[in-house]
Design a protein around this motif. Structure first.
Motif, PDB file in Angstrom:
ATOM      1  N   SER A   1       0.954  -1.254   0.046  1.00 51.94           N
ATOM      2  CA  SER A   1      -0.204   0.101   0.076  1.00 51.94           C
ATOM      3  C   SER A   1       0.758   1.151  -0.132  1.00 51.94           C
ATOM      4  N   SER A   2       2.161   1.199  -0.396  1.00 50.77           N
ATOM      5  CA  SER A   2       2.874   2.410  -0.236  1.00 50.77           C
ATOM      6  C   SER A   2       2.578   3.228  -1.369  1.00 50.77           C
ATOM      7  N   PRO A   3       3.082   4.567  -1.308  1.00 48.62           N
ATOM      8  CA  PRO A   3       2.909   5.530  -2.503  1.00 48.62           C
ATOM      9  C   PRO A   3       3.440   5.254  -3.726  1.00 48.62           C
ATOM     10  N   TYR A   4       4.667   4.248  -3.705  1.00 51.60           N
ATOM     11  CA  TYR A   4       5.507   3.976  -4.469  1.00 51.60           C
ATOM     12  C   TYR A   4       5.597   2.369  -4.999  1.00 51.60           C
ATOM     13  N   VAL A   5       5.696   2.132  -6.087  1.00 50.61           N
ATOM     14  CA  VAL A   5       5.779   0.533  -5.919  1.00 50.61           C
ATOM     15  C   VAL A   5       6.443   0.184  -7.239  1.00 50.61           C
ATOM     16  N   CYS A   6       7.470  -0.620  -7.212  1.00 53.23           N
ATOM     17  CA  CYS A   6       8.455  -1.093  -8.261  1.00 53.23           C
ATOM     18  C   CYS A   6       8.437  -2.424  -8.592  1.00 53.23           C
ATOM     19  N   LEU A   7       8.002  -2.799  -9.906  1.00 56.19           N
ATOM     20  CA  LEU A   7       7.879  -4.090 -10.295  1.00 56.19           C
ATOM     21  C   LEU A   7       9.147  -4.714 -11.093  1.00 56.19           C
ATOM     22  N   CYS A   8       9.852  -5.795 -10.442  1.00 56.41           N
ATOM     23  CA  CYS A   8      11.058  -6.258 -10.726  1.00 56.41           C
ATOM     24  C   CYS A   8      11.257  -7.633 -11.372  1.00 56.41           C
ATOM     25  N   ASN A   9      12.117  -8.003 -12.051  1.00 53.10           N
ATOM     26  CA  ASN A   9      12.482  -9.220 -12.167  1.00 53.10           C
ATOM     27  C   ASN A   9      13.637  -9.627 -11.091  1.00 53.10           C
TER      28      ASN A   9
ATOM     29  N   TYR B   1       9.668  16.885 -11.952  1.00 50.02           N
ATOM     30  CA  TYR B   1       8.688  16.856 -13.127  1.00 50.02           C
ATOM     31  C   TYR B   1       7.564  16.227 -12.745  1.00 50.02           C
ATOM     32  N   TYR B   2       6.582  17.267 -12.479  1.00 52.85           N
ATOM     33  CA  TYR B   2       5.335  17.071 -11.708  1.00 52.85           C
ATOM     34  C   TYR B   2       4.644  16.116 -12.982  1.00 52.85           C
ATOM     35  N   ASP B   3       4.743  15.975 -14.078  1.00 54.73           N
ATOM     36  CA  ASP B   3       3.868  15.177 -14.928  1.00 54.73           C
ATOM     37  C   ASP B   3       4.363  13.604 -15.275  1.00 54.73           C
ATOM     38  N   LEU B   4       5.569  13.342 -14.293  1.00 55.26           N
ATOM     39  CA  LEU B   4       6.391  12.093 -14.554  1.00 55.26           C
ATOM     40  C   LEU B   4       5.684  11.230 -13.444  1.00 55.26           C
ATOM     41  N   SER B   5       5.010   9.975 -13.515  1.00 50.95           N
ATOM     42  CA  SER B   5       4.600   9.117 -12.678  1.00 50.95           C
ATOM     43  C   SER B   5       5.073   7.570 -13.027  1.00 50.95           C
ATOM     44  N   SER B   6       5.941   7.453 -14.062  1.00 53.70           N
ATOM     45  CA  SER B   6       6.335   6.070 -13.869  1.00 53.70           C
ATOM     46  C   SER B   6       7.883   6.258 -14.618  1.00 53.70           C
ATOM     47  N   ALA B   7       8.555   5.463 -14.204  1.00 53.42           N
ATOM     48  CA  ALA B   7      10.046   5.439 -14.621  1.00 53.42           C
ATOM     49  C   ALA B   7      10.812   4.082 -14.808  1.00 53.42           C
ATOM     50  N   SER B   8      11.784   3.929 -15.414  1.00 60.32           N
ATOM     51  CA  SER B   8      12.749   2.898 -15.499  1.00 60.32           C
ATOM     52  C   SER B   8      14.223   3.518 -15.070  1.00 60.32           C
TER      53      SER B   8
ATOM     54  N   CYS C   1      12.594  -3.585 -14.826  1.00 63.40           N
ATOM     55  CA  CYS C   1      12.456  -2.623 -13.666  1.00 63.40           C
ATOM     56  C   CYS C   1      11.577  -1.568 -13.730  1.00 63.40           C
ATOM     57  N   ILE C   2      10.401  -1.567 -13.339  1.00 60.73           N
ATOM     58  CA  ILE C   2       9.399  -0.474 -13.492  1.00 60.73           C
ATOM     59  C   ILE C   2       8.956   0.132 -12.095  1.00 60.73           C
ATOM     60  N   PHE C   3       9.189   1.506 -12.029  1.00 62.62           N
ATOM     61  CA  PHE C   3       8.928   2.202 -10.802  1.00 62.62           C
ATOM     62  C   PHE C   3       7.864   3.258 -11.131  1.00 62.62           C
ATOM     63  N   MET C   4       6.828   2.894 -10.338  1.00 57.55           N
ATOM     64  CA  MET C   4       5.588   3.817 -10.536  1.00 57.55           C
ATOM     65  C   MET C   4       4.924   4.590  -9.218  1.00 57.55           C
ATOM     66  N   LYS C   5       4.415   5.703  -9.618  1.00 55.39           N
ATOM     67  CA  LYS C   5       3.414   6.101  -8.541  1.00 55.39           C
ATOM     68  C   LYS C   5       2.208   5.264  -8.354  1.00 55.39           C
ATOM     69  N   ARG C   6       1.944   4.723  -7.190  1.00 48.10           N
ATOM     70  CA  ARG C   6       0.802   3.975  -7.083  1.00 48.10           C
ATOM     71  C   ARG C   6      -0.479   4.326  -7.630  1.00 48.10           C
TER      72      ARG C   6
END
Length: 235
Positions: free
Chosen positions: A79-87, A107-114, A146-151
């Protein structure tokens, strides 16, 4: 707090050690006084249950394997504000998460990153420590390992599409962000090295074909109607 969801398939000691090395590098990568990781390992090898990887909660799902299905299990546990999906074939470098969070703040409009892979991304024409590279191309800006996103983007996208057993999961994620205009970028100051499909390569050719072949047909059927020929840019 960052929720880290790691998929593992410890069929042998070598693959189990790879998962352990991934976790050890992750734990060592950040000062816990600044960034804490809640690490969930979704382990496909039921034969080692109830083994718990150090510093993790390790679960052994009853459901049959599906890349997005297992990622959704981890997402639903957290339930954290950030979640990262990983191999599990990753090596995390110092302050990798700090650098992504800096980019999110800037960058206020950035919500997902690798993060940047020093093994792979240089060959694709990206320079390390050279700012951010916005985009939605698979294995370029979108590193599916590795995908890091705002939940909160999941409130818009919904859960990950569980029709993808393995292949094309990252393509589907990239297309979803593109269609919904959710900002994604490769963060060249965040370094996480990918050891390139170690678990998949350990499977028989027959099993690899099972995990990859049908996904393409579903992917094309789903996105051809939405994007026309435009979907090909993400393949």
């Amino acid at each position: 707090m960052v929720d880290m969801i790691i998929l593992s398939y410890a069929q042998n000691e070598e693959l189990k050690l790879m998962t352990e090395n991934c976790i050890h590098s992750l734990v060592a990568s950040e000062d816990p006084e600044h960034i804490q990781f809640n690490i969930i390992v979704i382990e496909s090898e039921k034969g080692i249950a109830p083994y718990q990887y150090e510093n993790t909660t390790t679960v052994y799902p009853d459901e049959i394997f599906g890349y997005h299905r297992y990622m959704n299990i981890g997402i639903n546990m957290t339930s954290s504000p950030y979640v990262c999906l990983c191999n599990n074939d990753l090596i995390f470098h110092s302050l990798w998460a700090t650098e992504i969070l800096k980019a999110f703040s800037k960058y206020y409009d950035l919500s997902s990153a690798s993060p940047y892979c020093s093994i792979h991304h240089k060959k694709m024409g990206f320079n390390m420590n050279n700012g951010i590279y916005p985009g939605y191309r698979i294995r370029y800006e979108v590193a599916g390992w590795c995908i890091f996103m705002k939940r909160d983007i999941l409130l818009t996208t919904g859960k990950l599409d569980e029709n993808y057993e393995f292949w094309c999961a990252d393509n589907d994620y990239a297309n979803t962000l593109y269609v919904l205009r959710i900002g994604h970028a490769l963060i060249s100051t965040s370094i996480v090295d990918h050891l390139e499909s170690q678990t998949l390569n350990s499977q028989t050719q027959e099993r690899q074909d099972e995990l990859t072949s049908e996904e393409f047909f579903y992917y094309e059927k789903k996105w051809n109607l939405r994007l026309g020929t435009d979907w090909e840019k993400f393949s």
